[in-house]
Design an enzyme around this catalytic site. Structure first.
Site, PDB file in Angstrom:
ATOM      1  N   SER A 168       0.833  -1.198   0.000  1.00 29.62           N
ATOM      2  CA  SER A 168       0.000   0.000   0.000  1.00 29.62           C
ATOM      3  C   SER A 168       0.865   1.243   0.000  1.00 29.62           C
ATOM      4  O   SER A 168       2.007   1.228   0.472  1.00 29.62           O
ATOM      5  CB  SER A 168      -0.888   0.027   1.247  1.00 29.62           C
ATOM      6  OG  SER A 168      -0.122   0.357   2.407  1.00 29.62           O
ATOM      7  N   ASP A 169       0.334   2.336  -0.548  1.00 31.27           N
ATOM      8  CA  ASP A 169       0.934   3.624  -0.251  1.00 31.27           C
ATOM      9  C   ASP A 169       0.763   3.845   1.248  1.00 31.27           C
ATOM     10  O   ASP A 169      -0.099   3.251   1.883  1.00 31.27           O
ATOM     11  CB  ASP A 169       0.261   4.731  -1.060  1.00 31.27           C
ATOM     12  CG  ASP A 169       1.163   5.952  -1.233  1.00 31.27           C
ATOM     13  OD1 ASP A 169       2.133   6.080  -0.461  1.00 31.27           O
ATOM     14  OD2 ASP A 169       0.891   6.770  -2.129  1.00 31.27           O
ATOM     15  N   TRP A 170       1.598   4.712   1.792  1.00 30.82           N
ATOM     16  CA  TRP A 170       1.666   4.850   3.247  1.00 30.82           C
ATOM     17  C   TRP A 170       0.369   5.455   3.798  1.00 30.82           C
ATOM     18  O   TRP A 170       0.088   6.627   3.610  1.00 30.82           O
ATOM     19  CB  TRP A 170       2.872   5.695   3.605  1.00 30.82           C
ATOM     20  CG  TRP A 170       4.122   4.906   3.871  1.00 30.82           C
ATOM     21  CD1 TRP A 170       4.935   5.025   4.959  1.00 30.82           C
ATOM     22  CD2 TRP A 170       4.729   3.878   3.075  1.00 30.82           C
ATOM     23  NE1 TRP A 170       5.990   4.140   4.891  1.00 30.82           N
ATOM     24  CE2 TRP A 170       5.883   3.406   3.749  1.00 30.82           C
ATOM     25  CE3 TRP A 170       4.381   3.276   1.868  1.00 30.82           C
ATOM     26  CZ2 TRP A 170       6.698   2.403   3.256  1.00 30.82           C
ATOM     27  CZ3 TRP A 170       5.194   2.269   1.362  1.00 30.82           C
ATOM     28  CH2 TRP A 170       6.336   1.844   2.052  1.00 30.82           C
ATOM     29  N   GLY A 171      -0.428   4.598   4.450  1.00 33.52           N
ATOM     30  CA  GLY A 171      -1.707   5.030   4.992  1.00 33.52           C
ATOM     31  C   GLY A 171      -2.876   4.844   4.057  1.00 33.52           C
ATOM     32  O   GLY A 171      -3.956   5.392   4.306  1.00 33.52           O
ATOM     33  N   ALA A 172      -2.717   4.047   2.997  1.00 29.27           N
ATOM     34  CA  ALA A 172      -3.763   3.925   1.976  1.00 29.27           C
ATOM     35  C   ALA A 172      -4.794   2.847   2.269  1.00 29.27           C
ATOM     36  O   ALA A 172      -5.738   2.688   1.495  1.00 29.27           O
ATOM     37  CB  ALA A 172      -3.128   3.652   0.604  1.00 29.27           C
TER      38      ALA A 172
END
Length: 785
Positions: free
Chosen positions: A244-248
């Site tokens: 995931s993108d960071w926090g996605a």
């Protein structure tokens, strides 16, 4: 700073653990913990199973490893690393070989710092020039983005470290980026926004793919099974880790079921427990969790050579490579003739400058002294060194060239200060023979996290240009920016414009090399420079509203829009000048094979007809003038860059496959090659076409399944349904048809009938056929399919 160029063999030592053996040892709780990071930059280890942790860090144009612990973002506090030109600049080289070499250097630095995966490259399409993160992306075109990014990935991974292709997918804005729904039709999705990712996945096999924050048609990318599993894995064959993108991640259990493998950064024990609970409740199949863990363990195993590396790298050599890349990336937009400084000599282009003219040169603009060389946000690199353009110009000229800052960057307005700076610059320019004026976008104008509000350079900078032009017409403007800026309102004041982009730590020296002719410009635009924001394809539907952004322009993105709609632009896609000239022969094209086996071989000879060596980017475009669907007037399908000595010719051969001629058929839900005439054009930009040739290609059958809702025209034109329908119409009781089943209606009536669904016709008593007859036709057509 490491100085040796020694690198361990990329295969590294033997793997330290067996994936299947380790997986068999893991408890459900341990498996759940592996699908989330340990902290901000590392994966979770399971010591009792022999599973180590690996580190990932930001890229994509340089390593950004935090100096402190791995449990912090590390922005502004990272280890020294070579800051190569940003993606907007690297793309403008159009040079896959160069990008492979840059990738090798990035891989060496990544491995030397015990990092296993470099998070990049980013290849999202530049749907709008307003996107604040466009400096991290390659192009408005998926062929350029895909082929160049594939070369970069191959170079990085050749050093035994991984990449993370991002942001998958349809991440084309920063506004509301963590929740906005990109609403895009399937054909546009396939042809524009997924095509570049597909090229990289199938050509270069990145170790990981990073999913984006946004939703696609209402579903978060991290939870989009069709995107992460059906397309990425099942269609394209991707076998790596989806991170995931960071926090996605919105719902981790749902994301795992969709095809996500690793949530980053650490989300703590709460989501681990949620995954365990979902498995125990039967909401998440443990086999799905096992598959994600297996892929993650495979990545960790694969990354052990980098994690155990004793590699070093040659910082000076990498700086030299960054200088080469920045020089090849700069685009000479304009280079008009000006009166010669030498008596009795004819007018000539203002560039290149001569070193012996140094006594008459003045340098203006704060960016010459304080260069803007990279974008803001998560990609910021701590450079090993930094070349300022002013220092580099003085070094080449061998003189203490006068300088004035002319303006300030990223500062509050101060009328008295700005007036004083402008007046100083004008006085220096008044007595100079040639002015080098360094303009650009301040860092606050473009960054990860927000989009630009307009396409203009700062007003105070343009005021300086106007004032200087009033006292000295010999001006060379050098622009530093991460995305297109409008030039229509000021380019008349500058005989020469060099688009330097964000050229990395060696960009200042590279600009000096170009200005004085030590290198010949060879960069070409990978994004159109429009006349004004209102002319851009997404104007009015960017960045959306109320949580949705509608991709109403469809496939007409970038030059596809401008060229198809014949919209005037400042500089077209592919444009770039040189200090030499190139002549093209008439291209030829031959076709072999049919349908999905069709291949087109394009041949053209390019000759350097100018006085110095130079590189030309040869671009091949394809148009389908008679398609049954709307297609752009031309689309880039192949390119190559070649360096030629003065007078040297070279025959170039480029190959197109069936896919290059195809479009996504929304009814058949696949790529199709519609046979007929295609136009193959060869040139040096989308609007500088040096020759074209028509070819005829035998396509494939596009006959779909006939239903009650198929139109009368679709029935008649169908190879199976046509004879069946004509036989039905030839029955004596049919009104309006002759004995051969052809309708005897006037043209207006035929147009109306052709567009009617068969079920509607059958619903009218005594028209052509009834419902019972239509049922027979549909059944017969299905039987013959």
């Amino acid at each position: 700073m490491p100085s040796s160029d020694h690198t361990d063999d990329a295969t590294g030592p033997a793997a330290v653990f067996d994936v299947e053996q380790a997986l068999a040892l893991l408890s459900l709780e341990e498996k759940a913990s592996l699908t989330s990071g340990r902290d901000f930059w590392t994966t979770t280890p399971i010591e009792r199973a022999g599973v180590p942790s690996i580190m990932v860090t930001d890229g994509p144009h340089g390593l950004r490893k935090p100096v402190a612990s791995a449990d912090n973002p590390g922005i502004g506090d990272s280890v020294p690393a070579t800051c190569f030109p940003t993606a907007v600049a690297l793309a403008s080289t159009w040079d896959t070989g160069l990008l492979h070499r840059v990738g090798e250097a990035l891989g060496k630095e990544t491995r030397a710092n015990d990092v296993s995966v470099l998070l990049g490259p980013g290849i999202n399409i530049k749907r709008s020039p307003l996107c604040g993160r466009n400096f991290e992306y390659f192009s408005e075109d998926p062929v350029v983005s895909g082929d160049l990014a594939a070369a970069l990935v191959q170079g990085i991974q050749s050093q035994g470290v991984g990449t993370s292709l991002k942001h998958f997918a349809v991440n084309n804005q920063e506004t509301d980026r963590m929740r906005v729904s990109a609403d895009v039709d399937e054909r546009t999705l396939r042809e524009i926004y997924l095509a570049g990712f597909e090229r990289v996945v199938t050509q270069a096999a990145p170790w990981t793919v990073m999913c984006s924050y946004n939703k696609i048609n209402g579903t978060y990318a991290s939870e989009n099974r069709r995107l992460l599993t059906d397309v990425l894995r099942d269609e394209w064959g991707f076998d790596g880790v989806v991170v995931s993108d960071w926090g996605a991640v919105s719902n981790r259990a749902t994301a795992l079921a969709a095809g996500l493998d690793l949530e980053m950064p650490s989300s703590g024990d709460v989501t681990d427990a949620a995954v365990v609970a979902a498995v125990r409740a039967g909401d998440l199949d443990e086999a799905v969790l096992d598959a994600a863990v297996r892929r993650l363990l495979t990545l960790v195993q694969r990354a052990q050579p980098a994690a155990q590396s004793t590699s070093t790298y040659d910082a000076a050599a990498h700086h030299a490579l960054a200088r080469e890349a920045a020089a090849d990336a700069a685009v000479l937009l304009k280079n008009d003739a000006v009166p010669s400084l030498v008596a009795d000599q004819p007018d000539a282009p203002i560039l290149p400058l001569r070193a012996d003219d140094a006594s008459g040169i003045a340098v203006l603009g704060e960016f010459a002294r304080t260069p803007r060389y990279q974008g803001a946000g998560s990609s910021q690199v701590h450079p090993t060194r930094l070349d300022a353009p002013l220092d580099a110009v003085r070094a080449i000229a061998g003189a203490d060239i006068p300088f004035a800052p002319a303006f300030v960057t990223d500062a509050d307005p101060d009328e008295a200060r700005d007036r004083a700076l402008l007046e100083e610059a004008v006085e220096i320019a008044r007595t100079a023979q040639t002015v080098l004026l360094f303009l650009g976008l301040p860092a606050s104008y473009e960054s990860e996290g927000f989009d630009r509000q307009h396409l203009d350079l700062p007003a105070e900078q343009l005021a300086v240009l106007r004032a200087v032009a009033a006292v000295n017409p010999r001006i060379v403007v050098v622009v530093a920016n991460g995305a297109a800026v409008t030039v229509a309102g000021w380019e008349q004041d500058a005989p020469a414009i060099l688009e330097a982009w964000l050229g990395g730590q060696a960009g200042g020296s590279a600009v000096a090399d170009l200005l004085f002719g030590a290198r010949t410009p060879s960069g070409r635009l990978t994004e159109t420079i429009p006349l004004r924001l209102e002319d851009t394809p997404a104007f009015g539907s960017f960045p959306g509203e109320l949580g949705h952004v509608r991709y109403g322009e469809g496939t007409l993105v970038g030059y596809r829009y401008y060229d198809t709609k014949d919209v005037a632009v400042s500089y077209p896609f592919g444009h770039g000048l040189s200090y030499t000239t190139f002549d093209y022969s008439t291209p030829t094209a031959t076709v072999s094979g049919t349908g999905t086996d069709a291949t087109v071989h394009v041949t053209v000879t390019v000759t350097n007809t100018g006085p110095v060596a130079g590189a030309e980017v040869v671009q091949v475009y394809v148009g389908d003038p008679r398609s049954q669907v709307q297609r752009p007037v031309r689309e880039l399908k192949a390119f190559t860059k070649t360096t030629l000595q003065p007078g040297e010719p070279q025959e170039l051969q480029l190959e197109l496959g069936a896919r290059d001629l195809s479009y996504w058929h929304t009814t058949l839900d696949r790529w199709v090659l519609e046979g007929g005439e295609f136009v193959v054009s060869v040139g040096s930009s989308s609007r500088d076409l040096r020759g074209a040739v028509s070819i005829d290609v035998v396509g494939e059958s596009l006959a779909g399944t006939l239903t009650h809702s198929s139109t009368f025209a679709e029935w008649i034109d169908h190879p199976v349904g046509g004879p069946l329908m004509r036989a039905e119409l030839a029955r004596p009781e049919t009104s309006g048809a002759d004995a051969d089943g052809a309708l005897t209606l006037d043209d207006a009536s035929m147009q109306m009938i052709d567009d009617m669904p068969a079920r509607v016709i059958a619903g009218f008593d005594g028209m052509l056929f009834d419902r019972e007859a239509l049922d027979r036709l549909v059944a017969a057509a299905a039987a013959h399919a």
